[in-house]
Design a protein around this motif. Structure first.
Motif, PDB file in Angstrom:
ATOM      1  N   GLY A 103       0.815  -1.212   0.000  1.00 20.00           N
ATOM      2  CA  GLY A 103       0.000   0.000   0.000  1.00 20.00           C
ATOM      3  C   GLY A 103       0.845   1.257   0.000  1.00 20.00           C
ATOM      4  O   GLY A 103       0.520   2.233  -0.696  1.00 20.00           O
ATOM      5  N   GLY A 104       1.933   1.249   0.761  1.00 16.27           N
ATOM      6  CA  GLY A 104       2.799   2.422   0.797  1.00 16.27           C
ATOM      7  C   GLY A 104       3.432   2.704  -0.548  1.00 16.27           C
ATOM      8  O   GLY A 104       3.498   3.857  -0.996  1.00 16.27           O
ATOM      9  N   GLU A 105       3.888   1.656  -1.213  1.00 16.78           N
ATOM     10  CA  GLU A 105       4.481   1.825  -2.538  1.00 16.78           C
ATOM     11  C   GLU A 105       3.454   2.295  -3.566  1.00 16.78           C
ATOM     12  O   GLU A 105       3.752   3.112  -4.437  1.00 16.78           O
ATOM     13  N   GLU A 106       2.226   1.773  -3.464  1.00 17.90           N
ATOM     14  CA  GLU A 106       1.170   2.197  -4.385  1.00 17.90           C
ATOM     15  C   GLU A 106       0.889   3.689  -4.254  1.00 17.90           C
ATOM     16  O   GLU A 106       0.626   4.381  -5.237  1.00 17.90           O
ATOM     17  N   ALA A 107       0.932   4.187  -3.024  1.00 13.29           N
ATOM     18  CA  ALA A 107       0.649   5.606  -2.768  1.00 13.29           C
ATOM     19  C   ALA A 107       1.917   6.451  -2.774  1.00 13.29           C
ATOM     20  O   ALA A 107       1.859   7.645  -2.451  1.00 13.29           O
ATOM     21  N   SER A 108       3.049   5.829  -3.152  1.00  9.35           N
ATOM     22  CA  SER A 108       4.350   6.505  -3.055  1.00  9.35           C
ATOM     23  C   SER A 108       4.514   7.103  -1.668  1.00  9.35           C
ATOM     24  O   SER A 108       4.997   8.231  -1.500  1.00  9.35           O
ATOM     25  N   GLY A 110       2.437   8.338   0.340  1.00  7.75           N
ATOM     26  CA  GLY A 110       1.658   9.543   0.615  1.00  7.75           C
ATOM     27  C   GLY A 110       1.841  10.642  -0.402  1.00  7.75           C
ATOM     28  O   GLY A 110       1.072  11.614  -0.425  1.00  7.75           O
ATOM     29  N   GLN A 111       2.812  10.527  -1.289  1.00  6.13           N
ATOM     30  CA  GLN A 111       3.078  11.587  -2.254  1.00  6.13           C
ATOM     31  C   GLN A 111       1.893  11.837  -3.179  1.00  6.13           C
ATOM     32  O   GLN A 111       1.561  12.978  -3.472  1.00  6.13           O
ATOM     33  N   HIS A 112       1.235  10.757  -3.621  1.00  2.87           N
ATOM     34  CA  HIS A 112       0.115  10.921  -4.544  1.00  2.87           C
ATOM     35  C   HIS A 112      -1.090  11.569  -3.870  1.00  2.87           C
ATOM     36  O   HIS A 112      -1.903  12.210  -4.539  1.00  2.87           O
ATOM     37  N   LEU A 113      -1.202  11.394  -2.559  1.00  2.00           N
ATOM     38  CA  LEU A 113      -2.340  11.961  -1.842  1.00  2.00           C
ATOM     39  C   LEU A 113      -2.049  13.374  -1.346  1.00  2.00           C
ATOM     40  O   LEU A 113      -2.904  14.254  -1.428  1.00  2.00           O
ATOM     41  N   ILE A 114      -0.846  13.588  -0.833  1.00  2.00           N
ATOM     42  CA  ILE A 114      -0.483  14.897  -0.290  1.00  2.00           C
ATOM     43  C   ILE A 114       0.068  15.810  -1.373  1.00  2.00           C
ATOM     44  O   ILE A 114      -0.224  17.009  -1.401  1.00  2.00           O
ATOM     45  N   GLY A 115       0.870  15.237  -2.267  1.00  2.00           N
ATOM     46  CA  GLY A 115       1.332  15.990  -3.424  1.00  2.00           C
ATOM     47  C   GLY A 115       2.656  16.696  -3.252  1.00  2.00           C
ATOM     48  O   GLY A 115       2.875  17.756  -3.842  1.00  2.00           O
ATOM     49  N   TRP A 116       3.592  16.137  -2.453  1.00  2.00           N
ATOM     50  CA  TRP A 116       4.881  16.804  -2.321  1.00  2.00           C
ATOM     51  C   TRP A 116       5.749  16.571  -3.542  1.00  2.00           C
ATOM     52  O   TRP A 116       5.545  15.621  -4.314  1.00  2.00           O
ATOM     53  N   GLU A 117       6.731  17.427  -3.725  1.00  2.00           N
ATOM     54  CA  GLU A 117       7.663  17.330  -4.844  1.00  2.00           C
ATOM     55  C   GLU A 117       8.745  16.296  -4.548  1.00  2.00           C
ATOM     56  O   GLU A 117       9.203  16.166  -3.413  1.00  2.00           O
ATOM     57  N   THR A 118       9.122  15.551  -5.579  1.00  2.00           N
ATOM     58  CA  THR A 118      10.186  14.565  -5.423  1.00  2.00           C
ATOM     59  C   THR A 118      11.536  15.276  -5.396  1.00  2.00           C
ATOM     60  O   THR A 118      11.816  16.127  -6.245  1.00  2.00           O
ATOM     61  N   SER A 119      12.350  14.932  -4.425  1.00  2.00           N
ATOM     62  CA  SER A 119      13.659  15.577  -4.310  1.00  2.00           C
ATOM     63  C   SER A 119      14.543  15.225  -5.501  1.00  2.00           C
ATOM     64  O   SER A 119      14.329  14.212  -6.178  1.00  2.00           O
ATOM     65  N   GLU A 120      15.539  16.055  -5.732  1.00  2.00           N
ATOM     66  CA  GLU A 120      16.434  15.827  -6.866  1.00  2.00           C
ATOM     67  C   GLU A 120      17.182  14.514  -6.720  1.00  2.00           C
ATOM     68  O   GLU A 120      17.353  13.768  -7.697  1.00  2.00           O
ATOM     69  N   ALA A 121      17.620  14.210  -5.514  1.00  4.41           N
ATOM     70  CA  ALA A 121      18.353  12.961  -5.282  1.00  4.41           C
ATOM     71  C   ALA A 121      17.453  11.754  -5.540  1.00  4.41           C
ATOM     72  O   ALA A 121      17.893  10.756  -6.121  1.00  4.41           O
ATOM     73  N   GLN A 124      16.856  10.897  -9.250  1.00  6.29           N
ATOM     74  CA  GLN A 124      17.927  10.129  -9.880  1.00  6.29           C
ATOM     75  C   GLN A 124      17.829   8.647  -9.537  1.00  6.29           C
ATOM     76  O   GLN A 124      18.278   7.798 -10.294  1.00  6.29           O
ATOM     77  N   PHE A 125      17.208   8.353  -8.389  1.00  6.99           N
ATOM     78  CA  PHE A 125      17.051   6.960  -7.953  1.00  6.99           C
ATOM     79  C   PHE A 125      15.833   6.316  -8.587  1.00  6.99           C
ATOM     80  O   PHE A 125      15.839   5.124  -8.897  1.00  6.99           O
ATOM     81  N   ASN A 126      14.779   7.114  -8.821  1.00  7.00           N
ATOM     82  CA  ASN A 126      13.478   6.601  -9.266  1.00  7.00           C
ATOM     83  C   ASN A 126      13.219   7.025 -10.699  1.00  7.00           C
ATOM     84  O   ASN A 126      13.214   8.223 -11.011  1.00  7.00           O
ATOM     85  N   ASP A 127      12.956   6.050 -11.581  1.00  7.84           N
ATOM     86  CA  ASP A 127      12.805   6.378 -13.004  1.00  7.84           C
ATOM     87  C   ASP A 127      11.474   7.039 -13.343  1.00  7.84           C
ATOM     88  O   ASP A 127      11.281   7.495 -14.467  1.00  7.84           O
ATOM     89  N   GLN A 128      10.533   7.108 -12.380  1.00 13.03           N
ATOM     90  CA  GLN A 128       9.271   7.822 -12.601  1.00 13.03           C
ATOM     91  C   GLN A 128       9.150   9.057 -11.719  1.00 13.03           C
ATOM     92  O   GLN A 128       8.074   9.632 -11.585  1.00 13.03           O
ATOM     93  N   GLN A 129      10.265   9.449 -11.100  1.00 13.18           N
ATOM     94  CA  GLN A 129      10.317  10.637 -10.248  1.00 13.18           C
ATOM     95  C   GLN A 129       9.247  10.598  -9.148  1.00 13.18           C
ATOM     96  O   GLN A 129       8.567  11.584  -8.863  1.00 13.18           O
ATOM     97  N   GLU A 130       9.117   9.430  -8.517  1.00 14.12           N
ATOM     98  CA  GLU A 130       8.177   9.256  -7.421  1.00 14.12           C
ATOM     99  C   GLU A 130       8.931   8.802  -6.173  1.00 14.12           C
ATOM    100  O   GLU A 130      10.031   8.261  -6.257  1.00 14.12           O
ATOM    101  N   THR A 131       8.307   9.021  -5.024  1.00 12.64           N
ATOM    102  CA  THR A 131       8.943   8.637  -3.765  1.00 12.64           C
ATOM    103  C   THR A 131       8.576   7.198  -3.424  1.00 12.64           C
ATOM    104  O   THR A 131       7.799   6.927  -2.507  1.00 12.64           O
ATOM    105  N   ASN A 132       9.093   6.280  -4.194  1.00 14.45           N
ATOM    106  CA  ASN A 132       8.876   4.864  -3.903  1.00 14.45           C
ATOM    107  C   ASN A 132      10.106   4.062  -4.330  1.00 14.45           C
ATOM    108  O   ASN A 132      10.996   4.594  -4.991  1.00 14.45           O
ATOM    109  N   LEU A 133      10.115   2.803  -3.926  1.00 16.90           N
ATOM    110  CA  LEU A 133      11.274   1.946  -4.182  1.00 16.90           C
ATOM    111  C   LEU A 133      11.123   1.086  -5.427  1.00 16.90           C
ATOM    112  O   LEU A 133      12.099   0.762  -6.084  1.00 16.90           O
TER     113      LEU A 133
END
Length: 255
Positions: A103-108, A110-121, A124-133
């Motif tokens: 569930g956490g990965e699906e919602a990144s 909380g990013q998809h619900l809250i809408g924060w910006e993905t950090s620059e670092a 570079q780790f995530n190919d879809q610029q999302e906060t997930n693994l």
């Protein structure tokens, strides 16, 4: 699992989840996908698509939240029972944590619900610029494909082959043994079938025609597969929880 307590309830006396929940809901949801996609792709995207905040994604997250709550409640029930098998504790904890991760990965997270910006670092780790693994360039196969494939294999063996084989051989598992609790019951069969086979039509069409997207009935099979897996996990934990509550009730009645 609970040798003395489970003997208070015979295997044939356990009731399982209602038919509308384990059969009609997933059947209706999958049918709705194919129906809307067959009518119009635009209609499908309007009501069932919508990307990360679409109906399918949000309902998948909702199912996993429910699954986590059921898992926690089940652990709380086990805490009040004597002679609980430690292996079952480990199994339930891993299953509940798996739902948290899913569930956490699906919602990144909380990013998809809250809408924060993905950090620059992280970009570079995530190919879809999302906060997930699971969308990591390097670790994606390990954290996405591997868990998905293991769950698919688990549904195939545990939710489809095993219960059908037991029914054909008229084998009844003993509630005093751990297998009665770990193996999925027949109520997991529909979600298991959909979770395993939902992407087959698209794969067969692509293999025959070379076109990955059929002109009609073009569903988002990957997202729907995730919904079916989430539904399976919820039904599995709910069935476990219901049967365990019956053991607890039998203990109270015998006291």
């Amino acid at each position: 699992m609970i040798p003395t307590s489970s003997k208070l309830v015979h295997a044939n006396d356990f009731r399982d989840l209602p038919r509308w929940l384990w059969l009609w809901v997933p059947l209706a949801y999958v049918t709705l996908h194919f129906t809307l996609a067959g009518i119009s792709r635009a209609l499908y995207e309007k009501y069932l698509g919508g990307g990360e905040l679409g109906t399918n994604e949000l309902s998948t997250m909702a199912l996993l939240i429910v699954a986590v709550l059921i898992g926690l409640h089940t652990l709380w029930i086990m805490r009040g029972l004597e002679q609980s098998d430690w292996r079952l504790w480990v199994w339930l904890i891993l299953g509940t944590l798996g739902c948290v991760y899913f569930g956490g990965e699906e919602a990144s997270w909380g990013q998809h619900l809250i809408g924060w910006e993905t950090s620059e670092a992280w970009q570079q780790f995530n190919d879809q610029q999302e906060t997930n693994l699971h969308n990591s360039d390097k670790y994606g196969p390990l954290l996405d494909q591997l868990p998905r494939n293991l769950l698919t294999l688990g549904m195939l063996v545990g939710a489809i082959i095993a219960p059908l084989w037991r029914r054909s051989k008229q084998i009844t598992l003993d509630p005093a043994g751990i297998n009665f609790w770990i193996w999925p019951t027949m109520v997991c069969l529909p979600a298991g079938i959909f979770g395993v086979a939902i992407s087959w039509p698209e794969g067969i069409y692509s293999a025959i025609t070379g076109n990955p997207q059929p002109p009609r009935f073009n569903i988002s099979s990957g997202e729907l597969k995730e919904w079916c897996i989430a539904y399976f996990l919820m039904i599995y934990l709910a069935s476990f929880n219901l049967r365990l509550r019956q053991v607890r009730a039998a203990i109270r009645d015998s006291a």
